[in-house]
Design a protein around this motif. Structure first.
Motif, PDB file in Angstrom:
ATOM      1  N   GLN A 135       0.830  -1.207   0.000  1.00 41.48           N
ATOM      2  CA  GLN A 135       0.000   0.000   0.000  1.00 41.48           C
ATOM      3  C   GLN A 135       0.863   1.255   0.000  1.00 41.48           C
ATOM      4  OE1 GLN A 135      -2.241  -1.049   3.557  1.00 41.48           O
ATOM      5  NE2 GLN A 135      -4.145  -1.265   2.356  1.00 41.48           N
ATOM      6  N   CYS A 136       1.966   1.226   0.753  1.00 39.13           N
ATOM      7  CA  CYS A 136       2.897   2.352   0.755  1.00 39.13           C
ATOM      8  C   CYS A 136       3.433   2.604  -0.647  1.00 39.13           C
ATOM      9  CB  CYS A 136       4.056   2.093   1.719  1.00 39.13           C
ATOM     10  SG  CYS A 136       3.645   2.225   3.474  1.00 39.13           S
ATOM     11  N   GLN A 137       3.845   1.542  -1.307  1.00 41.02           N
ATOM     12  CA  GLN A 137       4.402   1.684  -2.647  1.00 41.02           C
ATOM     13  C   GLN A 137       3.377   2.251  -3.620  1.00 41.02           C
ATOM     14  OE1 GLN A 137       7.542   1.368  -3.466  1.00 41.02           O
ATOM     15  NE2 GLN A 137       7.082   1.986  -5.582  1.00 41.02           N
ATOM     16  N   GLU A 138       2.139   1.805  -3.488  1.00 39.73           N
ATOM     17  CA  GLU A 138       1.072   2.299  -4.366  1.00 39.73           C
ATOM     18  C   GLU A 138       0.837   3.791  -4.140  1.00 39.73           C
ATOM     19  OE1 GLU A 138      -3.705   1.496  -5.187  1.00 39.73           O
ATOM     20  OE2 GLU A 138      -2.543   0.088  -3.958  1.00 39.73           O
ATOM     21  N   ARG A 139       0.803   4.203  -2.877  1.00 37.44           N
ATOM     22  CA  ARG A 139       0.582   5.614  -2.571  1.00 37.44           C
ATOM     23  C   ARG A 139       1.772   6.470  -3.012  1.00 37.44           C
ATOM     24  NH1 ARG A 139      -3.539   8.335  -2.209  1.00 37.44           N
ATOM     25  NH2 ARG A 139      -2.777   9.727  -0.563  1.00 37.44           N
ATOM     26  N   ILE A 140       2.975   5.972  -2.819  1.00 42.71           N
ATOM     27  CA  ILE A 140       4.167   6.721  -3.227  1.00 42.71           C
ATOM     28  C   ILE A 140       4.174   6.942  -4.736  1.00 42.71           C
ATOM     29  CG2 ILE A 140       6.684   6.602  -3.434  1.00 42.71           C
ATOM     30  CD1 ILE A 140       6.660   5.203  -0.667  1.00 42.71           C
ATOM     31  N   GLU A 141       3.820   5.931  -5.482  1.00 38.35           N
ATOM     32  CA  GLU A 141       3.795   6.061  -6.943  1.00 38.35           C
ATOM     33  C   GLU A 141       2.758   7.094  -7.377  1.00 38.35           C
ATOM     34  OE1 GLU A 141       3.147   2.176  -8.492  1.00 38.35           O
ATOM     35  OE2 GLU A 141       5.161   1.437  -7.958  1.00 38.35           O
ATOM     36  N   LEU A 142       1.575   7.052  -6.754  1.00 36.44           N
ATOM     37  CA  LEU A 142       0.528   8.005  -7.116  1.00 36.44           C
ATOM     38  C   LEU A 142       0.920   9.430  -6.736  1.00 36.44           C
ATOM     39  CD1 LEU A 142      -2.340   8.690  -8.075  1.00 36.44           C
ATOM     40  CD2 LEU A 142      -3.153   8.158  -5.757  1.00 36.44           C
ATOM     41  N   LEU A 143       1.398   9.617  -5.514  1.00 32.75           N
ATOM     42  CA  LEU A 143       1.744  10.954  -5.045  1.00 32.75           C
ATOM     43  C   LEU A 143       2.946  11.533  -5.782  1.00 32.75           C
ATOM     44  CD1 LEU A 143       1.192  10.390  -1.229  1.00 32.75           C
ATOM     45  CD2 LEU A 143      -0.181  11.850  -2.727  1.00 32.75           C
ATOM     46  N   SER A 144       3.906  10.679  -6.121  1.00 34.03           N
ATOM     47  CA  SER A 144       5.066  11.182  -6.865  1.00 34.03           C
ATOM     48  C   SER A 144       4.656  11.688  -8.238  1.00 34.03           C
ATOM     49  CB  SER A 144       6.131  10.095  -6.995  1.00 34.03           C
ATOM     50  OG  SER A 144       5.667   9.017  -7.786  1.00 34.03           O
ATOM     51  N   GLU A 145       3.653  11.056  -8.828  1.00 33.26           N
ATOM     52  CA  GLU A 145       3.143  11.527 -10.117  1.00 33.26           C
ATOM     53  C   GLU A 145       2.355  12.822  -9.941  1.00 33.26           C
ATOM     54  OE1 GLU A 145       0.029  10.082 -13.610  1.00 33.26           O
ATOM     55  OE2 GLU A 145       0.872   8.609 -12.222  1.00 33.26           O
ATOM     56  N   GLN A 146       1.485  12.871  -8.941  1.00 33.79           N
ATOM     57  CA  GLN A 146       0.654  14.058  -8.735  1.00 33.79           C
ATOM     58  C   GLN A 146       1.473  15.280  -8.343  1.00 33.79           C
ATOM     59  OE1 GLN A 146      -2.090  12.546  -5.745  1.00 33.79           O
ATOM     60  NE2 GLN A 146      -3.686  12.178  -7.281  1.00 33.79           N
ATOM     61  N   LEU A 147       2.540  15.070  -7.573  1.00 36.93           N
ATOM     62  CA  LEU A 147       3.332  16.180  -7.067  1.00 36.93           C
ATOM     63  C   LEU A 147       4.657  16.371  -7.806  1.00 36.93           C
ATOM     64  CD1 LEU A 147       2.590  15.557  -3.300  1.00 36.93           C
ATOM     65  CD2 LEU A 147       2.005  17.643  -4.551  1.00 36.93           C
ATOM     66  N   GLY A 148       4.858  15.631  -8.880  1.00 34.76           N
ATOM     67  CA  GLY A 148       6.065  15.811  -9.681  1.00 34.76           C
ATOM     68  C   GLY A 148       7.342  15.460  -8.948  1.00 34.76           C
ATOM     69  N   MET A 149       7.345  14.339  -8.207  1.00 37.85           N
ATOM     70  CA  MET A 149       8.508  13.980  -7.393  1.00 37.85           C
ATOM     71  C   MET A 149       9.281  12.781  -7.928  1.00 37.85           C
ATOM     72  SD  MET A 149       7.043  14.355  -3.497  1.00 37.85           S
ATOM     73  CE  MET A 149       6.121  12.809  -3.646  1.00 37.85           C
ATOM     74  N   THR A 150       8.862  12.229  -9.047  1.00 33.75           N
ATOM     75  CA  THR A 150       9.457  10.981  -9.539  1.00 33.75           C
ATOM     76  C   THR A 150      10.968  11.075  -9.683  1.00 33.75           C
ATOM     77  OG1 THR A 150       7.412  10.499 -10.738  1.00 33.75           O
ATOM     78  CG2 THR A 150       9.368   9.246 -11.372  1.00 33.75           C
ATOM     79  N   ALA A 151      11.475  12.207 -10.148  1.00 37.08           N
ATOM     80  CA  ALA A 151      12.908  12.352 -10.435  1.00 37.08           C
ATOM     81  C   ALA A 151      13.765  12.376  -9.172  1.00 37.08           C
ATOM     82  CB  ALA A 151      13.146  13.625 -11.249  1.00 37.08           C
ATOM     83  N   TYR A 152      13.175  12.674  -8.014  1.00 38.14           N
ATOM     84  CA  TYR A 152      14.001  12.772  -6.813  1.00 38.14           C
ATOM     85  C   TYR A 152      13.490  11.918  -5.653  1.00 38.14           C
ATOM     86  CZ  TYR A 152      10.613  16.485  -5.486  1.00 38.14           C
ATOM     87  OH  TYR A 152       9.484  17.199  -5.205  1.00 38.14           O
ATOM     88  N   LEU A 153      12.706  10.901  -5.932  1.00 38.52           N
ATOM     89  CA  LEU A 153      12.207  10.025  -4.871  1.00 38.52           C
ATOM     90  C   LEU A 153      13.330   9.359  -4.072  1.00 38.52           C
ATOM     91  CD1 LEU A 153       9.123   8.052  -6.253  1.00 38.52           C
ATOM     92  CD2 LEU A 153       9.193   9.551  -4.256  1.00 38.52           C
ATOM     93  N   LYS A 154      14.446   9.040  -4.749  1.00 39.37           N
ATOM     94  CA  LYS A 154      15.525   8.314  -4.075  1.00 39.37           C
ATOM     95  C   LYS A 154      16.616   9.235  -3.539  1.00 39.37           C
ATOM     96  CE  LYS A 154      14.761   4.021  -6.625  1.00 39.37           C
ATOM     97  NZ  LYS A 154      15.346   2.949  -7.471  1.00 39.37           N
TER      98      LYS A 154
END
Length: 276
Positions: free
Chosen positions: A128-147
């Protein structure tokens, strides 16, 4: 649906004389107490955005901290879908996602590690954490710096990660305290877009701001707080007869000056009574 009814909160003063010098002639200081919030009421239905506005020191942040469950009101009530926030236990409090000016992340952890940590605290499974992180990173434009570690992030990146932390558990109600303060244009647009997405998803969103153009753009409802009291609560168009930010600003200033005039008159009356 979140319903706020006649909230009140006071704080004991260690040194009333020093506090009087700090707050000036604020009528909310009475004796050994400062009545930060005296009577605040408003409601925000599903799929609506409510703007909470008022000058610095009006009681907005204290109000929001009571809505989040961080502070317990001395009077009044807060209900989420009919359940009392402060009597319903952790299960009701978990229905609120709250971003404050002091919301923080662990500097030495990555964005993804922070979100996983807070998601697990709320009882989410790793999947569930992974699912929420993927959704929020897309909505908030965070994919490039998640790590990336939080200490390496810019102010705008940190704020987007802080918002993700506040809503990682998929709350029913979202409360944001000045979410765009200090952000550049691109980060501001991302945050405002996120608020619009939450509205479209049917969530009540409450956010405080000093930017009336944001109120004009996003809000359906408006609550205005002056000297710890709500002086308006209702549809945005009903406040100034328009959604135009200039019209809202003029009406806000008119009510602010009116309140200051009433305060000055009361001070004169009290002084006359003391001399009588």
């Amino acid at each position: 649906m979140i319903e706020v009814n006649q909230l009140g909160k006071r704080f004991a003063l260690g040194d009333p004389k020093a506090a009087a010098q700090e707050h000036g002639a604020d009528p909310r200081q009475r004796g050994r107490f400062f009545y930060s919030v005296e009577s605040v009421s408003f409601s925000c239905p599903p799929g609506a955005v409510l703007g909470l506005v008022g000058p610095n020191g009006a009681g907005k942040t204290t109000t929001l901290r009571m809505l989040s469950g961080v502070l317990t009101p001395d009077s009044g009530s807060i209900r989420i879908d009919g359940q009392d926030l402060h009597q319903g236990g952790n299960a009701v409090r978990a229905q609120v996602g709250f971003l404050s000016g002091t919301t923080a992340l662990y500097e030495r952890l990555s964005v993804a590690e922070n979100l996983t940590y807070f998601g697990r605290l709320y009882g989410l499974s790793p999947a569930q954490c992974q699912e929420r992180i993927e959704l929020l990173s897309e909505q908030l434009g965070m994919t490039a710096y998640l790590k990336r570690r939080v200490k390496e992030l810019s102010t705008g990146m940190r704020q987007r990660a802080n918002i993700a932390r506040a809503v990682v558990h998929d709350p029913k109600v979202i409360i944001l305290d000045e979410p765009t303060t200090g952000l550049d244009i691109m980060s501001t647009e991302t945050v405002l877009g996120f608020i619009a997405e939450q509205k479209a998803a049917g969530r009540p969103v409450i956010f405080s701001t000093h930017h009336l153009d944001e109120v004009s753009l996003l809000c359906d409802q408006l609550a205005v707080i002056l000297l710890g009291n709500s002086v308006y609560s209702g549809a945005l168009e009903g406040f100034a007869g328009s959604r135009d930010s200039d019209a809202i600003r003029k009406e806000f200033m008119r009510r602010h000056h009116e309140t200051e005039g009433q305060q000055a008159m009361e001070e004169v009356q009290h002084a006359q009574a003391d001399l009588a």
